[in-house]
Design a protein around this motif. Sequence first.
Motif, PDB file in Angstrom:
ATOM      1  N   SER A  78     -44.739 -31.334 -74.136  1.00 44.36           N
ATOM      2  CA  SER A  78     -46.077 -32.010 -73.882  1.00 44.36           C
ATOM      3  C   SER A  78     -47.228 -31.530 -74.460  1.00 44.36           C
ATOM      4  O   SER A  78     -47.444 -30.309 -75.166  1.00 44.36           O
ATOM      5  N   GLY A  79     -47.983 -32.474 -75.185  1.00 49.31           N
ATOM      6  CA  GLY A  79     -49.188 -32.102 -75.827  1.00 49.31           C
ATOM      7  C   GLY A  79     -50.201 -33.358 -76.109  1.00 49.31           C
ATOM      8  O   GLY A  79     -49.786 -34.511 -75.250  1.00 49.31           O
ATOM      9  N   TYR A  80     -51.026 -33.269 -77.038  1.00 43.98           N
ATOM     10  CA  TYR A  80     -51.896 -34.404 -77.227  1.00 43.98           C
ATOM     11  C   TYR A  80     -51.462 -35.430 -78.013  1.00 43.98           C
ATOM     12  O   TYR A  80     -51.223 -34.824 -79.415  1.00 43.98           O
ATOM     13  N   SER A  81     -51.586 -36.718 -77.929  1.00 41.70           N
ATOM     14  CA  SER A  81     -51.086 -37.697 -79.001  1.00 41.70           C
ATOM     15  C   SER A  81     -51.357 -38.872 -78.382  1.00 41.70           C
ATOM     16  O   SER A  81     -52.162 -39.089 -77.351  1.00 41.70           O
ATOM     17  N   TRP A  82     -50.963 -39.926 -79.029  1.00 41.98           N
ATOM     18  CA  TRP A  82     -51.232 -41.459 -78.618  1.00 41.98           C
ATOM     19  C   TRP A  82     -50.250 -41.602 -77.498  1.00 41.98           C
ATOM     20  O   TRP A  82     -49.210 -41.284 -77.430  1.00 41.98           O
ATOM     21  N   TYR A  83     -50.723 -42.317 -76.309  1.00 45.48           N
ATOM     22  CA  TYR A  83     -49.839 -42.724 -75.215  1.00 45.48           C
ATOM     23  C   TYR A  83     -48.801 -43.469 -75.619  1.00 45.48           C
ATOM     24  O   TYR A  83     -47.660 -43.269 -75.186  1.00 45.48           O
ATOM     25  N   MET A  84     -48.685 -44.312 -76.788  1.00 42.99           N
ATOM     26  CA  MET A  84     -47.646 -45.116 -77.443  1.00 42.99           C
ATOM     27  C   MET A  84     -46.621 -44.088 -77.865  1.00 42.99           C
ATOM     28  O   MET A  84     -45.564 -44.719 -78.032  1.00 42.99           O
ATOM     29  N   TYR A  85     -46.929 -42.998 -78.458  1.00 42.93           N
ATOM     30  CA  TYR A  85     -45.762 -41.957 -78.579  1.00 42.93           C
ATOM     31  C   TYR A  85     -44.666 -41.949 -77.379  1.00 42.93           C
ATOM     32  O   TYR A  85     -43.635 -41.769 -77.852  1.00 42.93           O
ATOM     33  N   ASP A  86     -45.179 -41.751 -76.242  1.00 43.05           N
ATOM     34  CA  ASP A  86     -44.253 -41.836 -75.361  1.00 43.05           C
ATOM     35  C   ASP A  86     -43.388 -42.956 -75.175  1.00 43.05           C
ATOM     36  O   ASP A  86     -41.929 -42.802 -74.940  1.00 43.05           O
ATOM     37  N   PHE A  87     -43.712 -44.355 -75.640  1.00 44.34           N
ATOM     38  CA  PHE A  87     -42.900 -45.415 -75.696  1.00 44.34           C
ATOM     39  C   PHE A  87     -41.752 -45.093 -76.640  1.00 44.34           C
ATOM     40  O   PHE A  87     -40.602 -45.134 -76.626  1.00 44.34           O
ATOM     41  N   ALA A  88     -42.275 -44.585 -77.985  1.00 45.25           N
ATOM     42  CA  ALA A  88     -41.193 -44.317 -78.873  1.00 45.25           C
ATOM     43  C   ALA A  88     -40.223 -43.104 -78.728  1.00 45.25           C
ATOM     44  O   ALA A  88     -39.333 -43.069 -78.981  1.00 45.25           O
ATOM     45  N   ALA A  89     -40.829 -42.110 -77.825  1.00 44.69           N
ATOM     46  CA  ALA A  89     -39.970 -40.826 -77.463  1.00 44.69           C
ATOM     47  C   ALA A  89     -38.789 -41.288 -76.575  1.00 44.69           C
ATOM     48  O   ALA A  89     -37.639 -40.749 -76.463  1.00 44.69           O
ATOM     49  N   SER A  90     -39.242 -42.518 -75.826  1.00 49.41           N
ATOM     50  CA  SER A  90     -38.173 -42.762 -74.889  1.00 49.41           C
ATOM     51  C   SER A  90     -37.083 -43.254 -75.429  1.00 49.41           C
ATOM     52  O   SER A  90     -35.817 -43.411 -74.705  1.00 49.41           O
ATOM     53  N   ILE A  91     -36.982 -43.877 -76.653  1.00 51.41           N
ATOM     54  CA  ILE A  91     -35.938 -44.489 -77.104  1.00 51.41           C
ATOM     55  C   ILE A  91     -35.289 -43.640 -78.193  1.00 51.41           C
ATOM     56  O   ILE A  91     -34.401 -44.282 -79.176  1.00 51.41           O
ATOM     57  N   ALA A 117     -46.152 -44.691 -67.247  1.00 49.32           N
ATOM     58  CA  ALA A 117     -47.515 -45.251 -66.865  1.00 49.32           C
ATOM     59  C   ALA A 117     -48.237 -44.362 -65.799  1.00 49.32           C
ATOM     60  O   ALA A 117     -49.480 -44.163 -65.934  1.00 49.32           O
ATOM     61  N   GLN A 118     -47.565 -44.043 -64.709  1.00 50.67           N
ATOM     62  CA  GLN A 118     -47.977 -42.970 -64.070  1.00 50.67           C
ATOM     63  C   GLN A 118     -48.629 -41.579 -64.647  1.00 50.67           C
ATOM     64  O   GLN A 118     -49.585 -40.951 -64.086  1.00 50.67           O
ATOM     65  N   LEU A 119     -47.766 -41.027 -65.637  1.00 51.80           N
ATOM     66  CA  LEU A 119     -48.174 -39.785 -66.289  1.00 51.80           C
ATOM     67  C   LEU A 119     -49.616 -40.281 -67.000  1.00 51.80           C
ATOM     68  O   LEU A 119     -50.597 -39.349 -67.075  1.00 51.80           O
ATOM     69  N   HIS A 120     -49.456 -41.162 -67.601  1.00 51.67           N
ATOM     70  CA  HIS A 120     -50.574 -41.807 -68.596  1.00 51.67           C
ATOM     71  C   HIS A 120     -52.005 -41.915 -67.634  1.00 51.67           C
ATOM     72  O   HIS A 120     -53.041 -41.453 -68.065  1.00 51.67           O
TER      73      HIS A 120
END
Length: 330
Positions: free
Chosen positions: A235-248, A138-141
């Motif tokens: 790091s790059g340009y994508s949907w913020y929700m991609y980080d949710f998926a990457a976390s798991i 969230a802080q990064l976003h």
Amino acid sequence: MLSRSKEFFDQLALKALELFGIGGTHMPELIQLSENITYLVLRNTGESDYVLRLCRPGYHTLEELESELIWIDEVRSETNLVAAEPFYGTNNERIQHVDTQDGIFKALLFEFLPGSPPGSESVQETIREFELLGIVAAQLHKQSKNRNIRKPLARFTWDFDTTIGGSPIWGKWQDANGITSSQEELLAIAVSIIKSRLEKYGKTKENYGLIHADLRFANLIVERGIIKVIDFDDSGYSWYMYDFAASISFIEHLPEAPQYIEAFKKGYRTEHELKAEDEDMVETFIMLRRLQLLAWLTSHSDSGPVEELANGFLEGTVELAKGFIKSQKP
């Protein structure tokens, strides 16, 4: 490229350290042979240690690496997060070039951040750690959305086409080792659903921007409650929700995975709004990321962690796809 001997990379690391002015007695210790070659540089007692990253020739351009460092600078100055400081070489540049017979390796030197990555055998402790990871995301976003008015950085784009579509950066999921025609047909159905849902979701300044793109426990350091983020290489340009998926990543198949995602959401909401339309896309991005990793395991067979991670990954991906197809509508 990475089939080269350890001695080759050791000598390469020593040459790079000389360019940063810390050659001689500082012997590097290889800690990862993957997308990059990473070394821990242990110094004398009382002195700070370093982390040296040697970049594969051809993976990132000079401008892309400079852009990565710019974002790290911003994160360090504009958020409460701690990110490793990049250091300058003797020529006053933060990116050094080491010429070899295999091409030019670009080298970056970062401060070593003390602490330990999250990761516990206890499900309840892991749930708490995923809340922490949600706070980080969230802080990064928030920082990313605030920087949208600035000049875009030269970084990869992680969209449908470059992840699992026609121009995938990490290769085609269809090339997975051992994939059968029936498995490919089923996964193709999942891909079709993903594409349709992404088209409806769209790209807006609220749901799409600069992200870490590999926000896993392996890239998070915790020391006395202080959150530290490392490895902005993807790091790059994508949907913020991609980080949710990457976390798991690599644990999407575990029965506890839904609890971890809920914990991530809980932590995220303490720092940033999570809209219903965004939350509704999390499962879609998890499936996209899983297919992308299937391709990565195939195209990076010379990387250190691949052999262990690849065991059963295709079969697990197929099972996830079956559940995804049942739960999602095109």
